[in-house]
Design a protein around this motif. Structure first.
Motif, PDB file in Angstrom:
ATOM      1  N   VAL A   1      -6.030   5.598   9.889  1.00 29.59           N
ATOM      2  CA  VAL A   1      -5.521   6.170   8.645  1.00 29.59           C
ATOM      3  C   VAL A   1      -5.692   7.679   8.753  1.00 29.59           C
ATOM      4  N   LEU A   2      -4.609   8.403   8.560  1.00 29.92           N
ATOM      5  CA  LEU A   2      -4.610   9.866   8.585  1.00 29.92           C
ATOM      6  C   LEU A   2      -4.356  10.330   7.159  1.00 29.92           C
ATOM      7  N   ARG A   3      -5.305  11.043   6.575  1.00 26.43           N
ATOM      8  CA  ARG A   3      -5.166  11.494   5.191  1.00 26.43           C
ATOM      9  C   ARG A   3      -4.911  12.995   5.167  1.00 26.43           C
TER      10      ARG A   3
ATOM     11  N   HIS B   1       0.860  -1.184   0.000  1.00 27.21           N
ATOM     12  CA  HIS B   1       0.000   0.000   0.000  1.00 27.21           C
ATOM     13  C   HIS B   1       0.894   1.230   0.000  1.00 27.21           C
ATOM     14  N   GLN B   2       0.628   2.170  -0.903  1.00 23.69           N
ATOM     15  CA  GLN B   2       1.447   3.377  -0.977  1.00 23.69           C
ATOM     16  C   GLN B   2       1.006   4.371   0.087  1.00 23.69           C
ATOM     17  N   ALA B   3       1.812   4.487   1.124  1.00 23.32           N
ATOM     18  CA  ALA B   3       1.563   5.392   2.240  1.00 23.32           C
ATOM     19  C   ALA B   3       2.804   5.387   3.112  1.00 23.32           C
ATOM     20  N   THR B   4       2.819   6.264   4.088  1.00 27.72           N
ATOM     21  CA  THR B   4       3.868   6.287   5.095  1.00 27.72           C
ATOM     22  C   THR B   4       3.231   5.824   6.391  1.00 27.72           C
TER      23      THR B   4
ATOM     24  N   GLU C   1      -1.577   9.019   4.607  1.00 29.54           N
ATOM     25  CA  GLU C   1      -1.784   9.064   3.161  1.00 29.54           C
ATOM     26  C   GLU C   1      -1.856  10.515   2.698  1.00 29.54           C
ATOM     27  N   GLY C   2      -1.617  10.717   1.430  1.00 33.54           N
ATOM     28  CA  GLY C   2      -1.738  12.044   0.841  1.00 33.54           C
ATOM     29  C   GLY C   2      -0.975  12.113  -0.461  1.00 33.54           C
TER      30      GLY C   2
END
Length: 136
Positions: A89-91, A5-8, A20-21
């Motif tokens: 999840v923090l977007r 999954h593309q995220a930090t 995410e962002g």
């Protein structure tokens, strides 16, 4: 089954916070600020997710394990943690609401998780509060 999954993602007290962002929104910068406050890196710009018993567990993506991109400094090495239960999840979203009464929900690889949207470049204190208040 493990999915990328593309995220930090960082971990605070054994709970994973996925950030995410869009590119340049401050994901790595927020992760770095949280690491400075005691969090541990799970992964930057890519995380391995595994569903077990209806929960998601985050680990570093093999190709980028231990690497965090610090703008103007490059890829730096940090200790990582694996198999951490994903709690929130923090977007990072420039259209995030000013106030919320409850976290939104996101279906992430068939697991429902709380989602909080914040303005890009959020304060690490707010991220910690979001995890404390809305994380599962």
């Amino acid at each position: 089954m493990t999915l990328l999954h593309q995220a930090t993602c960082i971990a605070i007290n054994g709970r994973a916070l996925m950030i995410e962002g869009p590119p340049g929104s401050g994901k790595s910068r927020l992760a770095l600020a949280l690491i400075d406050r005691g969090a541990v890196l799970v992964g930057d710009d890519g995380v391995s997710l595994e569903e077990r018993s209806g929960r998601l567990y985050a680990s570093p993506a093999p190709a980028t394990s231990g690497l965090l991109e610090v703008r103007n400094l490059g890829l730096l090495t940090f200790p990582t943690i694996s198999n951490t239960r994903l709690a929130l999840v923090l977007r990072l979203d420039p259209e995030a609401p000013r106030f919320i009464d409850a976290a939104e929900q996101i279906d992430l690889h068939r697991v429902i998780l709380p989602l909080v949207r914040m303005w890009p470049d959020p304060d690490p204190l707010k991220a910690e509060l979001a995890l404390k208040r809305y994380g599962v």
